[in-house]
Design an enzyme around this catalytic site. Structure first.
Site, PDB file in Angstrom:
ATOM      1  CB  SER A 191      -0.899   0.013   1.230  1.00  0.00           C
ATOM      2  OG  SER A 191      -1.474   1.294   1.365  1.00  0.00           O
ATOM      3  CG  LEU A 192       1.461   3.258  -3.294  1.00  0.00           C
ATOM      4  CD1 LEU A 192       0.939   3.678  -4.654  1.00  0.00           C
ATOM      5  CD2 LEU A 192       2.979   3.291  -3.267  1.00  0.00           C
ATOM      6  CB  THR A 252      -7.548  -0.969   0.683  1.00  0.00           C
ATOM      7  OG1 THR A 252      -7.491  -1.169  -0.731  1.00  0.00           O
ATOM      8  CG2 THR A 252      -6.579  -1.907   1.378  1.00  0.00           C
ATOM      9  CE  LYS A 282     -11.704   0.474  -1.092  1.00  0.00           C
ATOM     10  NZ  LYS A 282     -11.473   1.286  -2.290  1.00  0.00           N
ATOM     11  CG  ASP A 310     -12.269   4.777  -3.066  1.00  0.00           C
ATOM     12  OD1 ASP A 310     -11.088   5.142  -2.904  1.00  0.00           O
ATOM     13  OD2 ASP A 310     -12.689   3.656  -2.720  1.00  0.00           O
ATOM     14  CB  ALA A 361     -20.465  -2.725 -13.218  1.00  0.00           C
ATOM     15  CB  THR A 370     -20.713  -9.060 -16.218  1.00  0.00           C
ATOM     16  OG1 THR A 370     -19.487  -9.802 -16.208  1.00  0.00           O
ATOM     17  CG2 THR A 370     -21.877  -9.961 -15.856  1.00  0.00           C
ATOM     18  CE  LYS A 424     -20.519  -8.977 -11.747  1.00  0.00           C
ATOM     19  NZ  LYS A 424     -19.071  -9.157 -11.533  1.00  0.00           N
TER      20      LYS A 424
HETATM   21  P1  NAP Z   1     -13.740  -4.971  -8.861  1.00  0.00           P
HETATM   22  O1  NAP Z   1     -14.838  -4.590  -7.922  1.00  0.00           O
HETATM   23  O2  NAP Z   1     -13.167  -6.340  -8.791  1.00  0.00           O
HETATM   24  O3  NAP Z   1     -14.272  -4.717 -10.370  1.00  0.00           O
HETATM   25  C1  NAP Z   1     -13.490  -5.069 -11.451  1.00  0.00           C
HETATM   26  C2  NAP Z   1     -14.132  -4.562 -12.735  1.00  0.00           C
HETATM   27  O4  NAP Z   1     -13.216  -4.806 -13.808  1.00  0.00           O
HETATM   28  C3  NAP Z   1     -15.447  -5.263 -13.114  1.00  0.00           C
HETATM   29  O5  NAP Z   1     -16.305  -4.334 -13.708  1.00  0.00           O
HETATM   30  C4  NAP Z   1     -14.969  -6.317 -14.122  1.00  0.00           C
HETATM   31  O6  NAP Z   1     -15.975  -6.685 -15.053  1.00  0.00           O
HETATM   32  C5  NAP Z   1     -13.898  -5.534 -14.845  1.00  0.00           C
HETATM   33  N1  NAP Z   1     -12.929  -6.398 -15.516  1.00  0.00           N
HETATM   34  C6  NAP Z   1     -11.994  -7.209 -14.945  1.00  0.00           C
HETATM   35  N2  NAP Z   1     -11.268  -7.841 -15.908  1.00  0.00           N
HETATM   36  C7  NAP Z   1     -11.769  -7.426 -17.095  1.00  0.00           C
HETATM   37  C8  NAP Z   1     -11.438  -7.711 -18.453  1.00  0.00           C
HETATM   38  N3  NAP Z   1     -10.439  -8.558 -18.763  1.00  0.00           N
HETATM   39  N4  NAP Z   1     -12.142  -7.082 -19.426  1.00  0.00           N
HETATM   40  C9  NAP Z   1     -13.136  -6.216 -19.120  1.00  0.00           C
HETATM   41  N5  NAP Z   1     -13.495  -5.902 -17.849  1.00  0.00           N
HETATM   42  C10 NAP Z   1     -12.818  -6.498 -16.851  1.00  0.00           C
HETATM   43  O7  NAP Z   1     -12.490  -3.994  -8.702  1.00  0.00           O
HETATM   44  P2  NAP Z   1     -12.503  -2.456  -8.194  1.00  0.00           P
HETATM   45  O8  NAP Z   1     -12.321  -2.438  -6.734  1.00  0.00           O
HETATM   46  O9  NAP Z   1     -13.686  -1.784  -8.791  1.00  0.00           O
HETATM   47  O10 NAP Z   1     -11.138  -1.921  -8.840  1.00  0.00           O
HETATM   48  C11 NAP Z   1     -11.005  -1.668 -10.230  1.00  0.00           C
HETATM   49  C12 NAP Z   1      -9.667  -0.972 -10.477  1.00  0.00           C
HETATM   50  O11 NAP Z   1      -9.698   0.324  -9.865  1.00  0.00           O
HETATM   51  C13 NAP Z   1      -8.473  -1.719  -9.862  1.00  0.00           C
HETATM   52  O12 NAP Z   1      -7.408  -1.703 -10.772  1.00  0.00           O
HETATM   53  C14 NAP Z   1      -8.111  -0.882  -8.631  1.00  0.00           C
HETATM   54  O13 NAP Z   1      -6.726  -0.926  -8.334  1.00  0.00           O
HETATM   55  C15 NAP Z   1      -8.520   0.513  -9.101  1.00  0.00           C
HETATM   56  N6  NAP Z   1      -8.818   1.416  -7.971  1.00  0.00           N
HETATM   57  C16 NAP Z   1      -8.099   2.564  -7.886  1.00  0.00           C
HETATM   58  C17 NAP Z   1      -8.338   3.462  -6.867  1.00  0.00           C
HETATM   59  C18 NAP Z   1      -7.523   4.720  -6.804  1.00  0.00           C
HETATM   60  O14 NAP Z   1      -7.505   5.360  -5.748  1.00  0.00           O
HETATM   61  N7  NAP Z   1      -6.899   5.130  -7.877  1.00  0.00           N
HETATM   62  C19 NAP Z   1      -9.339   3.185  -5.918  1.00  0.00           C
HETATM   63  C20 NAP Z   1     -10.070   2.009  -6.035  1.00  0.00           C
HETATM   64  C21 NAP Z   1      -9.794   1.132  -7.065  1.00  0.00           C
HETATM   65  P3  NAP Z   1     -17.008  -7.894 -14.743  1.00  0.00           P
HETATM   66  O15 NAP Z   1     -18.080  -7.312 -13.890  1.00  0.00           O
HETATM   67  O16 NAP Z   1     -17.475  -8.335 -16.077  1.00  0.00           O
HETATM   68  O17 NAP Z   1     -16.202  -8.963 -14.023  1.00  0.00           O
END
Ligand code: NAP
Length: 266
Positions: free
Chosen positions: A14-15, A61, A65, A100, A125, A149, A152
């Site tokens: 974590s950063l 994180t 959450k 966020d 989503a 998907t 979703k």
């Molecule tokens: P999550 O709840 O697991 O959701 C993942 C999403 O990515 C889903 O919509 C999933 O689609 C989609 N996905 C995964 N693999 C895919 C592929 N090969 N092709 C198309 N869609 C794909 O994850 P999350 O918590 O939302 O996090 C998503 C990203 O945001 C991560 O990389 C995380 O590090 C980043 N993030 C950044 C911050 C920041 O402060 N910058 C904060 C939070 C999260 P399906 O529904 O079809 O599976």
């Protein structure tokens, strides 16, 4: 001494610790920021233990959450998103926030991108997409959600006022008419892939990527090559930390110091 921390699993890379430690040093606060890798089967005990130990605040994180949401009194934004990424342990009990969402909005403000009246596409989503979509809606954008998907995407669109849900096949058409496109999928995380077709970008778009490793994702590189403005995920991470620091300490955050500490460790 005040004690803050981040709780997650995994959490070792974590950063947040270097970012908050740098801010505490800069403001000469007697405070520490530590890392807690909690057992997912004992997360409620972990939150209760943190409260009982007198820990002042936690960043939350993955994958906790939603558990955090159940444990706290959420503020309005956290209630809308249904997830909490920051806890303040107050005398009246734990209060939860979703920075966020506010971190995303502050990242846009920092780059002078106005979301009022914008057509905004959120790709994904999951948890990040929820926070970003509710943030865009709050800022006055009309939100389209595109997800692999499609069910979703429809579910999330049902929750966000005025939003519509789509499959990824519709992304090029959505991008043609949009002002903002946000990648809230994990596509591009430590890989050179983008969820958006390279030829769908145009110069009237602003690209926002939640992914911050690498800093310059394929999604952002393709956007930039087409003349679009770009905002990287490190800004979202930075400003959620800034919001947490300001809420916990009541002081203005040293934003530049936090930004430098974050980028040093990326
Ligand atoms: P999550 O709840 O697991 O959701 C993942 C999403 O990515 C889903 O919509 C999933 O689609 C989609 N996905 C995964 N693999 C895919 C592929 N090969 N092709 C198309 N869609 C794909 O994850 P999350 O918590 O939302 O996090 C998503 C990203 O945001 C991560 O990389 C995380 O590090 C980043 N993030 C950044 C911050 C920041 O402060 N910058 C904060 C939070 C999260 P399906 O529904 O079809 O599976």
């Amino acid at each position: 001494m005040d004690v803050y921390g981040i709780i997650g699993n995994p959490v070792e890379h974590s950063l947040s610790p270097p970012m908050h430690q740098a801010a505490f040093r800069e403001r000469e606060l007697d405070a520490e920021f530590v890392t807690f890798e909690a057992d997912p089967d004992r997360i409620e005990e972990a939150f209760r233990g943190a409260e009982a130990l007198g820990i002042d605040g936690l960043t939350v994180t993955l994958p906790f959450k939603h558990d955090a949401f159940e444990f706290v009194e959420p503020d309005d934004r956290a209630r809308r998103v249904g997830a909490v990424n920051t806890i303040d342990f107050t005398e009246d009990g734990p209060v939860g926030y979703n920075y966020d969402l506010s971190g995303t909005l502050r990242a846009f403000e920092h780059h002078d991108v106005d979301l009022e009246g914008a057509d905004a596409v959120v790709v994904g989503a999951g948890g990040a997409a929820r926070a970003i979509a509710f943030g865009f809606e709050e800022a006055g954008a009309t939100v389209s959600i595109a997800n692999r998907t499609v069910e979703k995407a429809h579910d999330l669109a049902d929750d966000v006022p005025g939003a519509s849900g789509h499959g990824l096949d519709e992304l090029p058409d959505l991008m043609a008419d949009a002002d903002v496109v946000a990648n809230a999928t994990s596509v591009g995380l430590e890989s050179d892939e983008s969820v958006a077709p390279a030829d769908a970008w145009h110069e009237d778009l602003t690209a926002f990527d939640a992914v911050y490793k690498p800093l310059e994702t394929r999604f952002l590189k393709d956007a930039q090559a087409a003349g679009a403005q770009t905002i990287g995920g490190a800004w979202m991470l930075l400003f959620q930390g800034v919001e947490a620091f300001e809420m916990w300490t009541g002081e203005d955050a040293p934003v530049e110091t936090m930004n430098e500490a974050l980028r040093e460790h990326l």
